[in-house]
Design an enzyme around this catalytic site. Structure first.
Site, short mmCIF file in Angstrom:
data_model
loop_
_atom_site.label_atom_id
_atom_site.label_comp_id
_atom_site.label_asym_id
_atom_site.label_seq_id
_atom_site.Cartn_x
_atom_site.Cartn_y
_atom_site.Cartn_z
N LYS A 192 19.36 -0.99 19.01
CA LYS A 192 18.06 -1.40 19.54
C LYS A 192 17.34 -0.16 20.04
CE LYS A 192 15.63 -2.48 23.27
NZ LYS A 192 14.38 -2.08 22.76
N TYR A 256 25.58 -8.29 32.25
CA TYR A 256 25.64 -8.99 30.95
C TYR A 256 27.10 -9.11 30.48
CZ TYR A 256 20.64 -7.68 30.46
OH TYR A 256 19.30 -7.49 30.63
N GLU A 268 24.80 5.95 29.99
CA GLU A 268 24.29 7.30 30.30
C GLU A 268 22.96 7.10 30.99
OE1 GLU A 268 25.90 9.93 29.96
OE2 GLU A 268 27.38 9.50 28.41
N CYS A 303 16.75 13.31 30.86
CA CYS A 303 17.62 12.91 31.98
C CYS A 303 18.35 14.10 32.57
CB CYS A 303 18.60 11.84 31.54
SG CYS A 303 19.50 12.29 30.08
N GLU A 396 13.74 10.04 40.25
CA GLU A 396 13.64 10.61 38.91
C GLU A 396 12.22 10.40 38.41
OE1 GLU A 396 15.68 8.71 35.56
OE2 GLU A 396 16.36 10.70 34.97
P1 NAP Z 1 14.84 1.61 30.32
O1 NAP Z 1 14.20 0.39 30.83
O2 NAP Z 1 16.16 1.95 30.89
O3 NAP Z 1 14.95 1.50 28.72
C1 NAP Z 1 16.03 1.96 27.95
C2 NAP Z 1 16.35 0.93 26.89
O4 NAP Z 1 16.78 -0.29 27.49
C3 NAP Z 1 15.15 0.58 26.02
O5 NAP Z 1 15.59 0.36 24.71
C4 NAP Z 1 14.67 -0.70 26.67
O6 NAP Z 1 13.90 -1.51 25.83
C5 NAP Z 1 15.97 -1.36 27.02
N1 NAP Z 1 15.81 -2.37 28.07
C6 NAP Z 1 14.82 -2.44 29.01
N2 NAP Z 1 15.00 -3.52 29.78
C7 NAP Z 1 16.11 -4.14 29.35
C8 NAP Z 1 16.80 -5.31 29.74
N3 NAP Z 1 16.38 -6.07 30.76
N4 NAP Z 1 17.92 -5.67 29.06
C9 NAP Z 1 18.35 -4.93 28.03
N5 NAP Z 1 17.73 -3.82 27.60
C10 NAP Z 1 16.63 -3.42 28.25
O7 NAP Z 1 13.91 2.85 30.49
P2 NAP Z 1 12.31 2.89 30.43
O8 NAP Z 1 11.71 1.71 31.13
O9 NAP Z 1 11.89 3.13 29.06
O10 NAP Z 1 12.05 4.14 31.34
C11 NAP Z 1 12.11 3.99 32.74
C12 NAP Z 1 12.77 5.17 33.37
O11 NAP Z 1 14.11 5.30 32.88
C13 NAP Z 1 12.14 6.49 33.04
O12 NAP Z 1 11.01 6.73 33.79
C14 NAP Z 1 13.29 7.41 33.35
O13 NAP Z 1 13.35 7.65 34.72
C15 NAP Z 1 14.49 6.64 32.91
N6 NAP Z 1 14.97 7.02 31.57
C16 NAP Z 1 16.13 7.72 31.47
C17 NAP Z 1 16.59 8.12 30.24
C18 NAP Z 1 17.83 8.90 30.07
O14 NAP Z 1 17.99 9.59 29.08
N7 NAP Z 1 18.78 8.80 30.99
C19 NAP Z 1 15.87 7.81 29.09
C20 NAP Z 1 14.69 7.06 29.20
C21 NAP Z 1 14.26 6.67 30.45
P3 NAP Z 1 12.28 -1.43 25.77
O15 NAP Z 1 11.87 -0.16 26.46
O16 NAP Z 1 12.03 -1.43 24.33
O17 NAP Z 1 11.75 -2.65 26.44
#
Ligand code: NAP
Ligand code: MG
Length: 502
Positions: A192, A256, A268, A303, A396
């Site tokens: 996904k 889950y 991660e 990250c 972050e």
């Molecule tokens: P996120 O919500 O953690 O998204 C990561 C993945 O999880 C995406 O594929 C997202 O899908 C999915 N997801 C979101 N809500 C979910 C749920 N309730 N159940 C299952 N899967 C779910 O991250 P984001 O909202 O894109 O970014 C928010 C913050 O996360 C950023 O500002 C940053 O601080 C952090 N982040 C960290 C990393 C890292 O490498 N550690 C990478 C990205 C972001 P969709 O986005 O398609 O809805």
């Protein structure tokens, strides 16, 4: 393909790309069962790129069923290791052949600079896949010490059907970090991708099929976290999930799992990574280059970004002067211009989040930047804060914002560095070997670099201490542990009749 093309050449590629828009399930592209779609946009321009299948639980069920069928009939899981390796290497050759197109697709979808996509994301993705492919026929199982009457074998078996939930900051590279070891182990996967960045994962799935990775082994289900990520996380027939993203969403995957089938979970997560520069650090120009690269590379959407500079007061002025000079070279502009170092943030929602942090300077002092540009870009920003309790030192930000915290001693530097709920990466610059080694041991982080800032490479494990990670490591041979489980087989050689050997 390290050779960069011109902006005009990249724009010509962009104009000619055929963008994938349907989910890839069981070896072919399919629209969502509901027929729904969502728009994916180029965040640098706001222009719509394509309508993508907005999948849901029904599509997840189908993809998991196809993955299960493939896993159980052994078309990949029981293929000779050398044949799995050959198919994965063929995928790498196909990706090399269209490296420019993949780089442009990645840049358009995410706002990342073509410079990074072409020199890091695409070549590194191929390198990672090759590295894991090459490992397939070089990992041995074990025979445990046992009596003369027994042979006790400890074997690794693929864990089964795996869900891979990806972030948007390195769409191709995170795909490779996960499908590399998962496919190498013989698992079937359901990917996904983040909704913002689906294009390259779909193209890689298509190329994998062309390379001979059988139908059902690599599926990509597009859609939102709630519509696709959650049903995948809760699915009773998924054996394991590997996730990269925010700590808040990662935590949900543990729920889950607990609420469904106790699937394995590897997370991660985020970071608030400290970068310590002591008063005895040498080559401050070089230190400044590392800090700026660590903080602003990929717009800070990383990250393992160096987001907290913890600097000894005695060299603060000398270092900050060099850091500001270095950071001024990081120009903002059109991501397809190969001279540009800072592209657009990934989405309007994320841009608004980062812009919100620029409003929270409060007691801090902006040393550089601090403004947004054209509603999609953020200037490389440096903010000095009075202490580590400041919100810019704790949360972050995931944008090009470096927080500076002056300290007076080595002990204070380590204490400030460790004063965070995260523990992904850390670094220390010092010419004193004792401090370097003691510091590296005392820093509570999965990866510590000394006199540089980075996350290591494919040969070393990557993952977090504390709330930066859970359950395993990406990269290195250790990544394979995520996607295999141990099977013990005892062979009893004793002869109940008690007759002589033979
Ligand atoms: P996120 O919500 O953690 O998204 C990561 C993945 O999880 C995406 O594929 C997202 O899908 C999915 N997801 C979101 N809500 C979910 C749920 N309730 N159940 C299952 N899967 C779910 O991250 P984001 O909202 O894109 O970014 C928010 C913050 O996360 C950023 O500002 C940053 O601080 C952090 N982040 C960290 C990393 C890292 O490498 N550690 C990478 C990205 C972001 P969709 O986005 O398609 O809805
Ligand atoms: Mg997009």
């Amino acid at each position: 393909m390290s050779d960069l093309l011109t902006r005009e050449e990249y724009e010509a590629i962009a104009a000619s790309l055929v963008l994938p828009c349907n989910a890839f399930i069981g070896g072919s592209f399919r629209p969502a069962a509901s027929g729904a779609t969502f728009a994916t946009v180029n965040p640098a321009t706001g222009v719509k790129l394509a309508e993508i299948a907005a999948c849901g639980a029904e599509d997840v069920d189908l993809a998991v069923a196809k993955a299960r069928e493939a896993f159980e009939d052994g078309r990949w899981s029981r293929l000779h290791p050398a044949e799995r390796k050959e198919a994965m290497l063929k995928l790498c050759r196909l990706m090399e052949r269209e490296a420019h197109e993949l780089a442009v697709m990645e840049s358009l979808d995410s706002g990342k600079t073509i410079y990074d996509c072409a020199t890091v994301d695409v070549p590194e993705t191929i390198h990672v896949l090759k590295w894991h492919a090459e490992l397939i026929d070089k990992i041995y199982d074990q025979v445990a010490p046992a009596s003369d009457d027994h042979i006790a074998m400890v074997l690794r078996e693929p864990v089964g059907v795996v869900g891979l939930v990806l972030p948007w900051n390195f769409p191709l590279l995170m795909l490779a970090w996960k499908i590399g070891p998962a496919l190498a182990a013989g698992c079937s996967v359901v990917v996904k991708p983040a909704a913002e960045t689906t294009l390259t994962a779909l193209r890689v799935a298509e190329l994998a099929h062309q390379a001979g990775i059988p139908a059902g082994v690599l599926n990509v289900v597009t859609g939102s976290g709630s519509a696709v990520g959650e049903p995948l996380g809760r699915h009773a027939d998924v054996d394991m999930v590997s996730f990269t993203g925010s700590t808040a969403t990662g935590r949900r995957f543990l729920h889950y799992s607990a609420d469904s089938n106790l699937k394995e979970v590897v997370l991660e997560l985020g970071g608030k990574n400290p970068c310590i520069v002591m008063d005895d650090a040498e080559h401050l120009d070089e230190v400044a280059r590392h800090v700026v690269n660590g903080a602003f590379w990929n717009m800070g959407e990383n990250c393992s970004a160096a987001s907290r500079l913890i600097v000894h007061r005695d060299i603060r002025d000398a270092l900050m002067e060099r850091i500001e000079a270095e950071a001024r070279q990081w120009n903002i502009g059109a991501p397809l211009d190969p001279s540009v170092r800072i592209g657009a943030l990934v989405s309007q929602a994320h841009f608004a989040k980062v812009a919100g942090y620029l409003e929270q300077v409060g007691e801090g002092r902006v040393l550089m930047g601090g403004r947004t540009v054209d509603g999609a870009f953020v200037e490389p920003t440096i903010v000095e804060v009075p202490d580590n309790a400041h919100p810019l030192a704790r949360e972050e930000i995931f944008g090009p914002v470096l927080t500076v915290i002056p300290v007076a001693s080595f002990e204070e530097a380590i204490a400030v560095a460790n004063d965070t709920e995260y523990g992904l990466a850390a670094s220390i610059f010092t010419a004193n070997a004792r401090r370097a080694i003691r510091g590296a041991r005392m820093l509570r982080a999965g990866t510590v670099t000394v006199n540089s800032f980075g996350e290591g490479d494919i040969s070393t494990p990557f993952g977090g201490y504390k709330q930066s990670g859970f359950g395993g490591r990406d990269n290195g041979i250790h990544a394979h542990d995520q996607y295999t489980q141990l099977k013990t087989i005892w062979l009893d050689l004793s002869d109940p009749s008690g007759s002589a050997i033979g």
